[in-house]
Design a protein around this motif. Structure first.
Motif, PDB file in Angstrom:
ATOM      1  N   ALA A  73       0.843  -1.198   0.000  1.00 42.80           N
ATOM      2  CA  ALA A  73       0.000   0.000   0.000  1.00 42.80           C
ATOM      3  C   ALA A  73       0.878   1.246   0.000  1.00 42.80           C
ATOM      4  O   ALA A  73       1.883   1.302   0.709  1.00 42.80           O
ATOM      5  N   LYS A  94      -2.510   7.843  -0.671  1.00 47.81           N
ATOM      6  CA  LYS A  94      -3.351   7.297  -1.728  1.00 47.81           C
ATOM      7  C   LYS A  94      -3.376   8.223  -2.938  1.00 47.81           C
ATOM      8  O   LYS A  94      -3.303   9.442  -2.796  1.00 47.81           O
ATOM      9  N   ARG A 117      -5.651   1.682  -2.868  1.00 42.19           N
ATOM     10  CA  ARG A 117      -4.526   2.503  -3.329  1.00 42.19           C
ATOM     11  C   ARG A 117      -4.958   3.915  -3.729  1.00 42.19           C
ATOM     12  O   ARG A 117      -4.099   4.772  -3.943  1.00 42.19           O
ATOM     13  N   GLY A 164       1.308   0.169  -8.637  1.00 48.21           N
ATOM     14  CA  GLY A 164       0.087  -0.528  -8.255  1.00 48.21           C
ATOM     15  C   GLY A 164      -0.440  -1.467  -9.322  1.00 48.21           C
ATOM     16  O   GLY A 164      -1.571  -1.969  -9.201  1.00 48.21           O
TER      17      GLY A 164
END
Length: 311
Positions: free
Chosen positions: A26, A30, A51, A167
């Motif tokens: 993670a 974000k 994410r 990601g």
């Protein structure tokens, strides 16, 4: 000999570390992203997962056709790394908002790859009189076909990967899992439609938002308003639809969560057609409603259609 406490701690460490090898770690912060309206926002949340942080401009039960951005919306767009839009002319206000915000975000058009429907609209409203001039307009409501929704998801996945390459594994895994759910949803809709007699697969909605659904699943939708809720239905157009319902014995009319229900109620009163309940066209419901996700929305709509048309 190793202590029991040490062995327990080591086992916990291995257990906690396990998932990290299966998916991306993670991020510390974000990825800030914006989606133009609630249905698209749901696709973005499904793919982005933990994410990303999603801001949706036109929220639940909101009408994107008549939305007027506020200064707070410009701030959201300015802060975003990615802005997801429907395209196909759906958000007429979006280009102005992007320009006013000064954002450096990547703009991702979620309908890339969709085969757009064309439909005939009347200039200056929907009056078919001698002064009306027909022109062809693109139908922007592509998400109403589940096959198209899968294209939205793929475009969202690719947009997020481009903005956040770290990601990639997470976005791909989330998209794959969600696409499988959409395949199941598509099969569910087809099975439900198959139970409706072919001659009864015709209904009235307040604006023309279900063309892609109709084309994909073999239903006919008739609407007094066109593809946008901005244009009011003319008295002549409404009278024409009332005559059509009576002549062709169209069994049901439906209210939409974004539209004034009075028009549909008037049509039902004057024709005797059954009001089949509320369906969701351009926006999800809030969390307490029956259509707070895309899948819930499609399932709610098909239940409403089936209930009204099967009997």
């Amino acid at each position: 000999m190793l202590s029991r406490r040490y062995l327990i701690a080591a086992a916990m460490a291995v257990g906690l570390a396990g998932p990290a090898f299966a998916q991306d770690a993670a991020p510390a912060t974000k990825l800030p992203v914006v989606a133009s309206f609630s249905i698209l926002g749901d696709f973005v949340k499904e793919v982005g997962g933990d994410r990303i942080a999603v801001s949706t401009l036109v929220g639940p039960n909101g009408d994107a056709h008549v939305f007027q951005p506020a200064p707070a919306d410009a701030k959201k767009v300015a802060a975003a790394k990615v802005v997801f839009v429907n395209g196909l002319g759906f958000e007429g206000w979006m280009n102005r908002l992007i320009k006013a915000s000064g954002t450096k975000a990547t703009i991702v058009v979620a309908t890339k790859g969709v085969a757009p429907r064309k439909m005939e609209e009347e200039e200056g409203g929907h009056d078919h009189g001698k002064d009306a001039h027909a022109h062809e307009e693109t139908d922007p409501h592509a998400w109403q076909s589940v096959a198209n929704a899968k294209l939205y998801v793929a475009n969202v996945r690719d947009g997020l990967i481009a903005a956040d390459p770290a990601g990639k594994a997470t976005y791909e895994a989330n998209a794959t899992a969600y696409l499988a759910k959409l395949d199941a949803l598509d099969a569910e809709v087809k099975a439900a439609i198959a139970t409706i007699p072919a001659e009864r697969r015709r209904i009235i909605t307040s604006h023309d938002a279900f063309g892609y659904f109709g084309a994909a699943y073999g239903m006919e939708f008739i609407a007094p308003q066109g593809v946008s809720t901005e244009a009011e239905a003319s008295a002549k157009d409404v009278a024409k639809i009332i005559r059509q319902i009576k002549t062709e014995k169209i069994p049901a009319v439906f209210m939409e969560n974004i539209s004034d229900p009075r028009l549909v109620k008037r049509i039902a009163d004057e024709t005797g057609a059954k009001i089949g309940g509320e369906v969701y066209s351009d926006a999800l419901s809030d969390d307490k409603g029956p259509a707070s996700t895309y899948i819930d929305m499609i399932e709610n709509n098909i239940r409403a259609f089936s209930s009204a048309l099967s009997s």
